[in-house]
Every structure is written in structure tokens, then in C-alpha cells.
Design a protein around this motif. Structure first.
Motif, PDB file in Angstrom:
ATOM      1  N   PHE A  26      27.050  43.283  40.957  1.00  0.00           N
ATOM      2  CA  PHE A  26      27.280  42.168  40.042  1.00  0.00           C
ATOM      3  C   PHE A  26      25.979  41.374  39.930  1.00  0.00           C
ATOM      4  O   PHE A  26      25.807  40.379  40.637  1.00  0.00           O
ATOM      5  N   PRO A  27      25.052  41.818  39.061  1.00  0.00           N
ATOM      6  CA  PRO A  27      23.764  41.125  38.951  1.00  0.00           C
ATOM      7  C   PRO A  27      23.961  39.631  38.657  1.00  0.00           C
ATOM      8  O   PRO A  27      24.715  39.257  37.754  1.00  0.00           O
ATOM      9  N   THR A  28      23.276  38.787  39.430  1.00  0.00           N
ATOM     10  CA  THR A  28      23.455  37.340  39.312  1.00  0.00           C
ATOM     11  C   THR A  28      23.173  36.849  37.900  1.00  0.00           C
ATOM     12  O   THR A  28      23.889  35.989  37.370  1.00  0.00           O
ATOM     13  N   ARG A  29      22.162  37.405  37.262  1.00  0.00           N
ATOM     14  CA  ARG A  29      21.787  36.964  35.919  1.00  0.00           C
ATOM     15  C   ARG A  29      22.939  37.143  34.932  1.00  0.00           C
ATOM     16  O   ARG A  29      23.151  36.321  34.038  1.00  0.00           O
ATOM     17  N   ILE A  30      23.717  38.206  35.122  1.00  0.00           N
ATOM     18  CA  ILE A  30      24.813  38.518  34.197  1.00  0.00           C
ATOM     19  C   ILE A  30      26.111  37.866  34.649  1.00  0.00           C
ATOM     20  O   ILE A  30      26.892  37.366  33.836  1.00  0.00           O
ATOM     21  N   PHE A  31      26.345  37.858  35.957  1.00  0.00           N
ATOM     22  CA  PHE A  31      27.655  37.446  36.480  1.00  0.00           C
ATOM     23  C   PHE A  31      27.679  36.033  37.057  1.00  0.00           C
ATOM     24  O   PHE A  31      28.634  35.665  37.735  1.00  0.00           O
ATOM     25  N   LYS A  32      26.650  35.234  36.780  1.00  0.00           N
ATOM     26  CA  LYS A  32      26.585  33.902  37.402  1.00  0.00           C
ATOM     27  C   LYS A  32      27.758  33.009  37.006  1.00  0.00           C
ATOM     28  O   LYS A  32      28.164  32.132  37.775  1.00  0.00           O
ATOM     29  N   SER A  33      28.344  33.228  35.808  1.00  0.00           N
ATOM     30  CA  SER A  33      29.469  32.387  35.381  1.00  0.00           C
ATOM     31  C   SER A  33      30.798  33.133  35.428  1.00  0.00           C
ATOM     32  O   SER A  33      31.806  32.643  34.914  1.00  0.00           O
ATOM     33  N   VAL A  34      30.815  34.318  36.046  1.00  0.00           N
ATOM     34  CA  VAL A  34      32.047  35.116  36.154  1.00  0.00           C
ATOM     35  C   VAL A  34      32.748  34.760  37.459  1.00  0.00           C
ATOM     36  O   VAL A  34      32.108  34.623  38.506  1.00  0.00           O
ATOM     37  N   SER A  35      34.050  34.621  37.406  1.00  0.00           N
ATOM     38  CA  SER A  35      34.809  34.102  38.546  1.00  0.00           C
ATOM     39  C   SER A  35      34.889  35.091  39.711  1.00  0.00           C
ATOM     40  O   SER A  35      34.836  36.311  39.512  1.00  0.00           O
ATOM     41  N   PRO A  36      35.052  34.570  40.930  1.00  0.00           N
ATOM     42  CA  PRO A  36      35.274  35.442  42.087  1.00  0.00           C
ATOM     43  C   PRO A  36      36.545  36.279  41.944  1.00  0.00           C
ATOM     44  O   PRO A  36      36.613  37.401  42.441  1.00  0.00           O
ATOM     45  N   GLU A  37      37.568  35.738  41.249  1.00  0.00           N
ATOM     46  CA  GLU A  37      38.848  36.451  41.125  1.00  0.00           C
ATOM     47  C   GLU A  37      38.686  37.765  40.380  1.00  0.00           C
ATOM     48  O   GLU A  37      39.203  38.807  40.803  1.00  0.00           O
ATOM     49  N   VAL A  38      37.971  37.732  39.252  1.00  0.00           N
ATOM     50  CA  VAL A  38      37.841  38.962  38.470  1.00  0.00           C
ATOM     51  C   VAL A  38      36.893  39.943  39.163  1.00  0.00           C
ATOM     52  O   VAL A  38      37.068  41.166  39.074  1.00  0.00           O
ATOM     53  N   LYS A  39      35.899  39.436  39.877  1.00  0.00           N
ATOM     54  CA  LYS A  39      35.044  40.348  40.652  1.00  0.00           C
ATOM     55  C   LYS A  39      35.848  41.024  41.764  1.00  0.00           C
ATOM     56  O   LYS A  39      35.648  42.203  42.063  1.00  0.00           O
ATOM     57  N   ASP A  40      36.773  40.286  42.363  1.00  0.00           N
ATOM     58  CA  ASP A  40      37.664  40.872  43.368  1.00  0.00           C
ATOM     59  C   ASP A  40      38.496  41.998  42.743  1.00  0.00           C
ATOM     60  O   ASP A  40      38.650  43.075  43.333  1.00  0.00           O
ATOM     61  N   LEU A  41      39.032  41.753  41.542  1.00  0.00           N
ATOM     62  CA  LEU A  41      39.809  42.782  40.849  1.00  0.00           C
ATOM     63  C   LEU A  41      38.947  44.004  40.542  1.00  0.00           C
ATOM     64  O   LEU A  41      39.375  45.154  40.762  1.00  0.00           O
ATOM     65  N   LEU A  42      37.741  43.792  40.051  1.00  0.00           N
ATOM     66  CA  LEU A  42      36.864  44.911  39.715  1.00  0.00           C
ATOM     67  C   LEU A  42      36.518  45.744  40.951  1.00  0.00           C
ATOM     68  O   LEU A  42      36.483  46.979  40.878  1.00  0.00           O
ATOM     69  N   ARG A  43      36.264  45.084  42.077  1.00  0.00           N
ATOM     70  CA  ARG A  43      35.980  45.831  43.312  1.00  0.00           C
ATOM     71  C   ARG A  43      37.155  46.732  43.698  1.00  0.00           C
ATOM     72  O   ARG A  43      36.954  47.841  44.210  1.00  0.00           O
ATOM     73  N   LYS A  44      38.370  46.260  43.447  1.00  0.00           N
ATOM     74  CA  LYS A  44      39.558  47.010  43.853  1.00  0.00           C
ATOM     75  C   LYS A  44      39.943  48.094  42.836  1.00  0.00           C
ATOM     76  O   LYS A  44      40.708  48.999  43.164  1.00  0.00           O
ATOM     77  N   MET A  45      39.418  47.986  41.616  1.00  0.00           N
ATOM     78  CA  MET A  45      39.638  49.030  40.615  1.00  0.00           C
ATOM     79  C   MET A  45      38.524  50.071  40.652  1.00  0.00           C
ATOM     80  O   MET A  45      38.782  51.279  40.539  1.00  0.00           O
ATOM     81  N   LEU A  46      37.277  49.612  40.799  1.00  0.00           N
ATOM     82  CA  LEU A  46      36.122  50.513  40.821  1.00  0.00           C
ATOM     83  C   LEU A  46      35.771  50.845  42.268  1.00  0.00           C
ATOM     84  O   LEU A  46      34.635  50.681  42.718  1.00  0.00           O
ATOM     85  N   CYS A  47      36.767  51.320  42.982  1.00  0.00           N
ATOM     86  CA  CYS A  47      36.645  51.668  44.402  1.00  0.00           C
ATOM     87  C   CYS A  47      36.628  53.189  44.531  1.00  0.00           C
ATOM     88  O   CYS A  47      37.573  53.860  44.083  1.00  0.00           O
ATOM     89  N   LYS A  48      35.560  53.722  45.113  1.00  0.00           N
ATOM     90  CA  LYS A  48      35.446  55.185  45.241  1.00  0.00           C
ATOM     91  C   LYS A  48      36.547  55.773  46.107  1.00  0.00           C
ATOM     92  O   LYS A  48      36.987  56.903  45.875  1.00  0.00           O
ATOM     93  N   ASP A  49      36.989  55.025  47.108  1.00  0.00           N
ATOM     94  CA  ASP A  49      38.067  55.481  47.987  1.00  0.00           C
ATOM     95  C   ASP A  49      39.387  55.327  47.223  1.00  0.00           C
ATOM     96  O   ASP A  49      39.911  54.231  47.080  1.00  0.00           O
ATOM     97  N   VAL A  50      39.902  56.452  46.749  1.00  0.00           N
ATOM     98  CA  VAL A  50      41.086  56.409  45.884  1.00  0.00           C
ATOM     99  C   VAL A  50      42.285  55.819  46.617  1.00  0.00           C
ATOM    100  O   VAL A  50      43.119  55.133  46.017  1.00  0.00           O
TER     101      VAL A  50
END
Length: 281
Positions: free
Chosen positions: A229-253
Motif C-alpha cells: 500500500f504505497p503511502t503516496r497512493i494510500f495515505k487517505s485510504v482507511s485502515p478498514e479497507v486495507k484490512d479487507l484487501l489483505r484478507k482478500m489478496l491473501c496467497k494462503d487460500v
């Protein structure tokens, strides 16, 4: 069969074109209602896989009938050379166009308003034992009322009918395909969750999470699955949606969320109205 089609529907103009056919705008000569006609030239189908996809898509659309966020099939006409499907008309710009035409990225509430019905459609497919396997912005359509419609089930598969619910075969599109598909291993329906996660990331960031200068380099980046999550792009993106993205884009199925779990995630439930992570515990 073409004569019967022409008696019941009037084709009025081309609105799309693919490898094997053309999509036309049409209307019913009985009701006057507008539809789309997807006409596939069977003579262009070069191998068994293509022909199998042609036969599979109408069957899957019939099974999925009735869901408001999935393109509906209304009539089917077939002869020796062509297959014609009368489907919902989606004449608003698709998600690919909406992403491409924006000067900036989507706000979280805007992204959630698209992402939530997309996940409802995916979850419905999975409950009926069907994996789409080619979730991408080009296949996320909108009708004249702005209702989202998931389309193009040519790569879909009945995983409920396969051994232990697992599938094989390399299908999908660079940027959106899950790493387990590219690895050649068996995989399950969570490949759709990965692809939807990529779409959400792109709506929020304006760039895909995994990419390269060529399809081969993109596939290598997907296989590495190094989510950032590059800071320049994601500086105004919430922790909640980043949490969701980590759990969707998880290599461990086994740790990746299911479609149903995505729909229960606090960010989705709130419609993208963000709160602090402390409020989620």
C-alpha cells in the motif's frame, strides 16, 4: 432458427464485439422491451474447450436466473452455424470504462456501492456451486438504471460437481487472475474473491496491485503476491479497507476470505463509511 429470432426480436445495431461473435441491441416485437442479442459464430470455435464454453454459458445463466446482479438470459436460438442469446441490455459504461474515464480514483463510499453488489453476485454464484473464474472490470456491466450486472460466464465452472470442490485449468486475465491458478495447482472458488479484491484495489488506487511490463512479468508479480500500500497512493485510504484487501489478496487460500465473509466485513457492512480500527474490536 434465424427466421424465428427475426420474427420475435428486431436487431437495431451493434454494441460490442468479441473473439467469436457480436452483441447487438434489439427489442421484442411483441412487448417492445429492449434487450441485447449475443450472437456467436460457431464456425470460429477452433477447439473442444471453446465449444464446451459455448454450451456451458447458457446453462449456467439459466441456473443463475433471478439474481438482480447477474445478467439474465431470456431466450436462446441455435442452428448449425450460430448461437443467439437474448440477454439483459446493459448500455451504460461498464466498470472498465468507468475506471478508465475517471480523472481520479473512487472514494471509499463510491467503491463500496459497486463492490457490494459485485460480491453479492459472486456469493450467489458460489452458493449454487459455480465459480465465474474471469472476474474483471470488463465483465462488470450496468443497465440503464445503473444496476450492476455480472456478465460473461464463458469461463465459469461447476465446482460443486468436481472432486472435493476443486477445479483445474489456467483461465482468467492478467492483473486479475489468482496465483494458485497460474501455479497449475488445483484451486477452489476463492479465485473469484482474489479477482474482486484486485478490482477493489484498482478502484481505490488507480493502479493494479500486481503488474509488470509484459503479461509474463505481471504473472510473476501475481505469483509473488507481495501486496503493498504505497503511502503516496494510500495515505487517505482507511485502515478498514486495507484490512479487507489483505484478507482478500491473501496467497494462503485457507486464510483468504470467502465471498460470504467478505460481505460480513465491517467495511462492506458500513458501505465504505470508515471508522477507526479500534471500533472494530
Amino acid at each position: 432458427m434465424k427466421e424465428l429470432l427475426n420474427n420475435e426480436y428486431q436487431l437495431t445495431g451493434e454494441i460490442g464485439r468479441g473473439r467469436f461473435g457480436v452483441v447487438y441491441r434489439c427489442y421484442s416485437t411483441v412487448s417492445g422491451d429492449s434487450f441485447a442479442c449475443k450472437s456467436i459464430d460457431k464456425r470460429l470455435l477452433s477447439d473442444h474447450t471453446d465449444r464446451e464454453c459455448l454450451q456451458k454459458e447458457p446453462k449456467i445463466l439459466h441456473i443463475l436466473g433471478g439474481n438482480p446482479n447477474i445478467v439474465q438470459i431470456h431466450r436462446l436460438y441455435e442452428d448449425d452455424n450460430y448461437l443467439h442469446m437474448i440477454i439483459d441490455l446493459c448500455d451504460s459504461p461498464d466498470l472498465f470504462d468507468r475506471i478508465s474515464n475517471r480523472s481520479g480514483v473512487f472514494s471509499e463510499t463510491e467503491a463500496a456501492s459497486i463492490f457490494s453488489p459485485l460480491m453479492l453476485a459472486i456469493s450467489y454464484c458460489h452458493r449454487l456451486g459455480i465459480a465465474h473464474r474471469d472476474i474483471k472490470p470488463d465483465n462488470v456491466l450496468f443497465d440503464s438504471r445503473g444496476e450492476l450486472k455480472l456478465a460473461d460466464f464463458g469461463s465459469a465452472e461447476w465446482f460443486a460437481m468436481s472432486d472435493a470442490g476443486m477445479m483445474t485449468g489456467i483461465v482468467g486475465t492478467p492483473y486479475y487472475v489468482a496465483p494458485e491458478v497460474l501455479s497449475g495447482r488445483e484451486y477452489n472458488e476463492k479465485v473469484d474473491v482474489w479477482s474482486a479484491g484486485v478490482i477493489l484495489y484498482i478502484m481505490l488506487a488507480g493502479v493494479p496491485p500486481f503488474y509488470g511490463d509484459s503479461p509474463a512479468e505481471t504473472f510473476e508479480a501475481v505469483l509473488r503476491g507481495n501486496l503493498r500500500f504505497p503511502t503516496r497512493i494510500f495515505k487517505s485510504v482507511s485502515p478498514e479497507v486495507k484490512d479487507l484487501l489483505r484478507k482478500m489478496l491473501c496467497k494462503d487460500v485457507s486464510r483468504r476470505l470467502s465471498a460470504e465473509q467478505v460481505l460480513r466485513h465491517p467495511w462492506v457492512v458500513s458501505g465504505g463509511e470508515t471508522r477507526s480500527m479500534a471500533d472494530l474490536t
